[in-house]
Design a protein around this motif. Sequence first.
Motif, PDB file in Angstrom:
ATOM      1  N   SER A   1     116.749  62.815 -42.407  1.00 43.70           N
ATOM      2  CA  SER A   1     116.191  64.147 -42.217  1.00 43.70           C
ATOM      3  C   SER A   1     114.683  64.110 -42.427  1.00 43.70           C
ATOM      4  O   SER A   1     114.141  63.212 -43.070  1.00 43.70           O
ATOM      5  CB  SER A   1     116.830  65.154 -43.172  1.00 43.70           C
ATOM      6  N   MET A   2     114.008  65.103 -41.886  1.00 47.16           N
ATOM      7  CA  MET A   2     112.552  65.157 -41.963  1.00 47.16           C
ATOM      8  C   MET A   2     112.112  66.608 -42.035  1.00 47.16           C
ATOM      9  O   MET A   2     112.659  67.475 -41.350  1.00 47.16           O
ATOM     10  CB  MET A   2     111.948  64.465 -40.733  1.00 47.16           C
ATOM     11  N   LYS A   3     111.113  66.855 -42.899  1.00 49.15           N
ATOM     12  CA  LYS A   3     110.546  68.198 -43.037  1.00 49.15           C
ATOM     13  C   LYS A   3     109.079  68.150 -42.615  1.00 49.15           C
ATOM     14  O   LYS A   3     108.305  67.348 -43.133  1.00 49.15           O
ATOM     15  CB  LYS A   3     110.664  68.679 -44.487  1.00 49.15           C
ATOM     16  N   ILE A   4     108.731  69.011 -41.690  1.00 47.87           N
ATOM     17  CA  ILE A   4     107.370  69.047 -41.152  1.00 47.87           C
ATOM     18  C   ILE A   4     106.743  70.385 -41.517  1.00 47.87           C
ATOM     19  O   ILE A   4     107.253  71.446 -41.116  1.00 47.87           O
ATOM     20  CB  ILE A   4     107.381  68.870 -39.623  1.00 47.87           C
ATOM     21  N   PRO A   5     105.643  70.395 -42.291  1.00 51.74           N
ATOM     22  CA  PRO A   5     105.005  71.668 -42.676  1.00 51.74           C
ATOM     23  C   PRO A   5     104.483  72.424 -41.458  1.00 51.74           C
ATOM     24  O   PRO A   5     103.966  71.830 -40.508  1.00 51.74           O
ATOM     25  CB  PRO A   5     103.864  71.231 -43.600  1.00 51.74           C
TER      26      PRO A   5
END
Length: 287
Positions: free
Chosen positions: A102-106
């Motif tokens: 998973s990846m979180k991008i601001p």
Amino acid sequence: FSSFRFDIYRKVPKDLTQPTYTGAIISVCCCLFILFLFLSELTGFIATEIVNELYVDDPDKDSGGKIEVNLNISLPNLHCELVGLDIQDEMGRHEVGHIDNSMKIPLNNGDGCRFEGHFSINKVPGNFHVSTHSATAQPQNPDMTHVIHKLSFGDKLQVHNVHGAFNALEGADKLSSNPLASHDYILKIVPTVYEDMSGKQRYSYQYTVANKEYVAYSHTGRIIPAIWFRYDLSPITVKYTERRQPLYRFITSICAIIGGTFTVAGILDSCIFTASEAWKKIQLGKM
């Protein structure tokens, strides 16, 4: 005794035949019509067709009872450190804050977040949800307004002849909804198999969706919104098979086109010629 007696295609002597302008026009039109139908049949023979069928079965038995999920969602008013993915199902799985693949991008200078996740679920009813449940400290007023860019299951099918709901929630926009509301997406997942000309099979999943929006309170009276994806699997499998018209059927169609066209054209020419001869006799007073 002569072998010529076995000829069933008897020839008319050339001196007994009579060419006409009408026959020439009909012959040209006949050839053009045959060419048009031949090209149409050739196009159909070269092209592939998609045949679909329904049956009750689990098509991908080698998957280990798992379904791959791809989720891409933006929450423009929630910090990335608060966003988490939770997974639970009827087999007892209960995972809070799933982070693998998973990846979180601001977004919006860090005020928002885009969550992209690739994970697997069991082939039993359950749910996965995006929430603040895994955060170390719960925010006072979490804003769950969102846009869903992608939610798909299984392999990606890039076949233009197959139209289905493989990404039914694409573009779902809830930015104007109540920021404190929870969102329930109820999914009915349908297993789908695509088999190409070589016999290779790809396993994907279509789904239908219904949704509702509500404000949920915890046992302490606080509002803790979440975005729920509750799913169940259909026992019906849809199979798409890529096929091409057999050669013998193509040859049969071409023979039928040529023979039928020449027969009809011959009848038409004969009728016109007979009518023309009768009219000439009427004008000469012989009838």
